[in-house]
Enzyme design. Structure first.
Site, PDB file in Angstrom:
ATOM      1  N   HIS A 165      61.570  44.417  44.438  1.00 25.08           N
ATOM      2  CA  HIS A 165      62.679  43.728  43.247  1.00 25.08           C
ATOM      3  C   HIS A 165      63.147  42.132  43.138  1.00 25.08           C
ATOM      4  CE1 HIS A 165      62.366  46.756  39.957  1.00 25.08           C
ATOM      5  NE2 HIS A 165      62.091  47.449  40.873  1.00 25.08           N
ATOM      6  N   ASP A 372      65.173  33.635  43.528  1.00 24.06           N
ATOM      7  CA  ASP A 372      65.435  35.381  42.155  1.00 24.06           C
ATOM      8  C   ASP A 372      64.062  35.996  42.536  1.00 24.06           C
ATOM      9  OD1 ASP A 372      66.818  36.215  41.554  1.00 24.06           O
ATOM     10  OD2 ASP A 372      68.198  35.589  40.144  1.00 24.06           O
TER      11      ASP A 372
HETATM   12  C1  GDG Z   1      67.508  41.913  41.792  1.00 21.60           C
HETATM   13  C2  GDG Z   1      66.465  40.861  41.569  1.00 21.60           C
HETATM   14  C3  GDG Z   1      65.457  40.666  39.481  1.00 21.60           C
HETATM   15  C4  GDG Z   1      75.195  40.530  34.270  1.00 21.60           C
HETATM   16  N1  GDG Z   1      76.115  40.368  33.480  1.00 21.60           N
HETATM   17  C5  GDG Z   1      76.592  41.675  32.626  1.00 21.60           C
HETATM   18  C6  GDG Z   1      74.866  42.400  33.078  1.00 21.60           C
HETATM   19  N2  GDG Z   1      74.517  41.142  33.608  1.00 21.60           N
HETATM   20  C7  GDG Z   1      73.041  42.037  33.791  1.00 21.60           C
HETATM   21  C8  GDG Z   1      71.779  40.826  33.296  1.00 21.60           C
HETATM   22  C9  GDG Z   1      70.688  41.346  33.481  1.00 21.60           C
HETATM   23  C10 GDG Z   1      71.599  42.000  34.683  1.00 21.60           C
HETATM   24  O1  GDG Z   1      72.907  42.387  35.009  1.00 21.60           O
HETATM   25  C11 GDG Z   1      70.547  41.015  36.103  1.00 21.60           C
HETATM   26  O2  GDG Z   1      70.002  40.653  36.320  1.00 21.60           O
HETATM   27  P1  GDG Z   1      68.931  39.949  37.367  1.00 21.60           P
HETATM   28  O3  GDG Z   1      67.277  39.887  37.038  1.00 21.60           O
HETATM   29  O4  GDG Z   1      69.200  38.292  36.972  1.00 21.60           O
HETATM   30  O5  GDG Z   1      69.287  40.330  38.762  1.00 21.60           O
HETATM   31  P2  GDG Z   1      69.603  41.224  40.332  1.00 21.60           P
HETATM   32  O6  GDG Z   1      70.903  41.785  39.597  1.00 21.60           O
HETATM   33  O7  GDG Z   1      69.808  40.243  41.185  1.00 21.60           O
HETATM   34  O8  GDG Z   1      68.132  41.847  40.369  1.00 21.60           O
HETATM   35  C12 GDG Z   1      66.062  40.002  40.405  1.00 21.60           C
HETATM   36  C13 GDG Z   1      65.814  42.323  39.013  1.00 21.60           C
HETATM   37  O9  GDG Z   1      66.546  42.824  40.180  1.00 21.60           O
HETATM   38  C14 GDG Z   1      65.141  43.165  38.085  1.00 21.60           C
HETATM   39  O10 GDG Z   1      63.549  43.219  39.871  1.00 21.60           O
HETATM   40  O11 GDG Z   1      64.862  39.630  38.382  1.00 21.60           O
HETATM   41  O12 GDG Z   1      65.432  39.050  40.707  1.00 21.60           O
HETATM   42  O13 GDG Z   1      67.507  40.111  42.631  1.00 21.60           O
HETATM   43  O14 GDG Z   1      69.722  42.935  32.780  1.00 21.60           O
HETATM   44  O15 GDG Z   1      71.895  41.380  31.381  1.00 21.60           O
HETATM   45  N3  GDG Z   1      75.437  43.086  31.904  1.00 21.60           N
HETATM   46  C15 GDG Z   1      76.198  43.954  31.185  1.00 21.60           C
HETATM   47  N4  GDG Z   1      77.755  43.409  31.234  1.00 21.60           N
HETATM   48  C16 GDG Z   1      77.897  42.269  32.062  1.00 21.60           C
HETATM   49  O16 GDG Z   1      78.747  41.286  32.452  1.00 21.60           O
HETATM   50  N5  GDG Z   1      76.300  45.027  30.233  1.00 21.60           N
END
Ligand code: GDG
Length: 730
Positions: A165, A372
């Site tokens: 990921h 990312d």
């Molecule tokens: C890894 C990789 C890759 C955020 N704040 C709240 C909340 N979120 C949710 C968002 C989103 C998720 O968290 C964050 O996802 P990301 O993709 O931006 O980042 P990582 O956690 O670092 O994930 C990344 C991912 O894996 C998938 O393969 O995209 O690059 O680093 O879904 O909505 N959710 C809630 N409250 C919040 O305050 N409920």
């Protein structure tokens, strides 16, 4: 019946504890939703750490039973394991290196590595308890890089998919890790390895082929006998959920109150987990520059910044948090007035309804990570814009930028550029917003999370089928016996043997690949049978083939068919060909030799070969491609053929081809048994030219027109030796 097992560090569940009871709630994250279609069916399972430490055996049993109802299987970890495997190795070695933070953040501790091994083994044990041959196992992410091989060693017949990921770094970065071999070998236990982007795929192929003794052709790695497919599968989101949330009553209300609060200003939204890879401080700099250099925006624009707490007991993260607090404080202190605060900053998480309301209400979403894997926030913003308005500003370092090309793409280190992108976004006409957002919504809608799961699983199935069909074509004991039986029954046999790669393995120096004693005696034995006409058919120079085999009772074909020789006769070449083209091509080759240390030219009668096996890895391939492009048109005009081979590029007269050469012999006598062995591109012409009744055998595992394949010269020699044993000599 076979089943599917999902494996990830964390189970998709939140667990809280009251006095003597555990309360479980399933996670709503995108991955959990997407994989729900898999693990909630039939016998399928999801294996992972439940997220809290449970030490008592009774409690563990209770928890196991509760999780079982949700098709989840726990791997219980001790606190020390969490500290060392998860915090220590995964988050302080792999995370920083894979996100290109070199020495400042990576800590190499032997004990962390040992715990990483121990915990990967614990996961293996948990899997082995429920897995059966024929099952499909899909492993997720950087905490479990060793797991594919650990399982493969125990259950060779399962299908293993792996998905990373986070980004896969360039090999220069990856090889800094002291345990780089083990990590790559661990991953190569998989059948299919998936990444978010094509760049990650390239980086992985580069690292695997440079660091381990494996080869790759296009996106397939050959590791001993196994072929591993490496591909990009950009992950999507649950787009239906994000598109329908803004219509829910509760969300509509929140949208109303956000719009009321910010009625006099434009709203810029940013949402991240607390992490140095997310570029939060750099983003604040750009916003500050906007207020400083463009005071007309003061009071007109607000940054709504949500940071979700993460690992803030670790000093580096605590420090980052302090820095953010400080910078937000400074900006607000400097620019706020009675009616307006520039940054609304929240250090906590919110329910998804609030996120949805913010996604829907924000005029601009500012996503500027330094690195990312994908970044789902940017996709969630797009999916929430059901009116096709709003502007996404997206870092080119996020995997998502490869798909969301209609966003305003920025380099997060370029403060000016980010500041200007904000201005462009704030002033973008509705038509343009719509045009861009429609394109992005279409893409996010099509490549949603269900699609992602579906294509990964389908591909894994195809890869397994491909491997199985290779197995069936491999000359098994049964096939070998029937070939030998045919051999024994027949009286006039024609045997074509390619030389390099077929009878002998590759050597870095061409001259070192001379025939050894064992090979010479095998050839003598075969040719002493008067029923056999033995042909060495090679691309090598005729002088060279003549020197090695000239005195034997063989038919020799050299330089792909330009030269022929029978025992006791001298060499003759095919007539009517011209080599005048060499005057034009030779100087082109020379410029490549001058620019590529380690490469050299070999001249044959009707061909020129550029060899680059001693050139720097990667550079040789690059130049060979360049040379191919360079020669494409001139080759056509002059009736030449370009033959890319193993670390060589050969240019030869089109008329010469091993297939044609082979056919001239086939027609000479009434053969009742014809067999041909060869390993490369040029041997394909032989396989195709021979009659249907011929046995054709490709050496090495790639696609071929041959009927069967053998793995290497050792297997070829073994089959030939079996021909010579217990056969009545005619
Ligand atoms: C890894 C990789 C890759 C955020 N704040 C709240 C909340 N979120 C949710 C968002 C989103 C998720 O968290 C964050 O996802 P990301 O993709 O931006 O980042 P990582 O956690 O670092 O994930 C990344 C991912 O894996 C998938 O393969 O995209 O690059 O680093 O879904 O909505 N959710 C809630 N409250 C919040 O305050 N409920």
């Amino acid at each position: 019946m076979s089943k599917t097992i999902i494996v990830s560090n964390r189970l998709p569940v939140k667990i809280s504890k009251t006095d003597n009871e555990y309360i479980l709630s399933t996670s709503e994250g995108g991955l959990a939703t997407g994989l729900g279609s898999v693990y909630k069916h039939g016998n399928n399972k999801w294996i992972g750490w439940p997220g809290i430490e449970i030490t008592e055996a009774d409690d563990r049993d209770k928890m196991t039973a509760q999780l079982d109802e949700l098709s989840l299987v726990p791997v219980f970890l001790e606190q020390e394991e969490i500290n060392q495997y998860y915090e220590g190795f995964s988050n302080e070695v792999l995370w920083p290196i894979f996100h290109y933070y070199i020495s400042t953040y990576a800590v190499y501790k032997q004990s962390n590595w040992e715990y990483y091994n121990i915990v990967n083994n614990k996961f293996k044990d948990a899997i082995l308890k429920i897995a059966q041959p024929g099952d499909v196992i899909w492993i997720h992410d950087y905490q479990l890089l060793l797991l594919p091989s650990l399982i493969r060693n125990e259950l060779p017949d399962v299908s293993i998919g792996f998905f990373l990921h986070i980004p896969f770094p360039s090999q220069e970065m990856f090889r800094l890790i002291p345990w780089r071999y083990e990590l790559l070998e661990g991953m190569l236990g998989s059948d299919l390895i998936g990444f978010h982007t094509y760049d990650d795929v390239r980086h992985f192929l580069g690292a695997a082929t440079r660091i381990l003794p494996v080869t790759s052709s296009a996106n397939i790695i050959t590791n001993g006998e196994r072929s591993i497919v490496v591909e990009s599968f950009p992950m999507g989101i649950d787009v239906k959920k994000y598109a329908s949330l803004p219509l829910k009553k509760e969300v509509v209300e929140q949208i109303g109150s956000i719009k009321e609060t910010f009625k006099n200003t434009k709203l810029i939204l940013s949402i991240d987990r607390l992490d140095y890879s997310k570029g939060i401080l750099q983003r604040l700099l750009a916003f500050e520059q906007l207020l400083q250099q463009h005071p007309e925006y003061c009071g007109k624009v607000t940054l709504h910044m949500i940071i979700v707490p993460s690992r803030d007991t670790v000093p580096q993260y605590a420090h980052l948090r302090d820095e953010i607090d400080k910078r937000v404080g400074n900006i607000n202190g400097m620019y706020r007035n009675l009616d307006w605060t520039p940054i609304h900053y929240y250090y906590r998480s919110f329910p998804i309804e609030t996120l949805s309301a913010l996604y829907f209400a924000a005029d601009v979403c500012l996503v500027t990570p330094m690195r990312d894997g994908m970044n789902l926030v940017s996709k969630e913003y797009v999916a929430s814009r059901i009116n096709d308005d709003g502007v996404l500003i997206l870092s080119e370092m996020a995997g998502a930028s490869k798909e969301l090309i209609d966003a305003l793409i920025v380099n997060p280190n370029n403060t000016n550029e980010v500041c200007n992108a904000i201005i462009t976004a704030l002033n973008m006409p509705p038509d343009e917003q719509k045009r861009r957002m429609q394109q992005m919504r279409q893409l996010v809608t099509k490549f949603n999370i269900t699609h992602w799961v579906k294509i990964f699983m389908e591909r894994l199935k195809e890869v397994k089928q491909m491997q199985r069909s290779m197995q069936t074509r491999h000359v098994s004991d049964g096939t070998e016996q029937s070939i030998i039986n045919r051999y024994r029954k027949t009286k006039k046999r024609l045997i074509f043997l390619d030389y390099d790669g077929t009878l002998v393995g590759f050597k870095s120096n061409m001259a070192m690949a001379y025939p050894d004693k064992e090979l010479l005696s095998l050839i003598d034995k075969l040719s002493s049978d008067r029923a056999n006409d033995l042909v060495i058919i090679s691309g090598r120079k005729h002088e060279n083939i003549g020197e090695w085999f000239g005195d034997k009772d063989l038919y020799l074909i050299a330089e792909h068919g330009a030269w022929f020789k029978q025992k006791n006769t001298s060499w003759h070449k095919i007539s009517g060909l011209s080599d005048s083209w060499k005057h034009d091509i030779y100087p082109v080759f020379e410029t490549y030799v001058d620019r590529t240390p380690g490469s050299f030219i070999e001249e044959k009668t009707y061909s020129l070969v550029w060899h680059y096996r001693n050139a720097q890895k990667g550079l040789g391939e690059l130049r060979a491609n360049e040379l191919m492009n360079n020669l494409k048109y001139i080759a056509n005009d002059k009736g030449l053929q370009l033959l890319p081979g193993d670390k060589v590029l050969e240019v030869k007269n089109m008329e010469i081809n091993k297939g044609k050469a082979a056919l001239t012999l086939v027609d000479k006598k009434e053969y009742d048994f014809i067999i041909a062995f060869g390993d490369d591109y040029t041997d394909e012409d032989v396989f195709k030219a021979l009659p249907d009744s011929a046995v054709t055998i490709k050496v090495g595992g790639n696609l071929s027109a041959a009927k069967f394949y053998l793995r290497n010269p050792t297997e070829v020699r073994k089959l030939l030796t079996n021909f010579t044993e217990n056969v009545p000599v005619h």
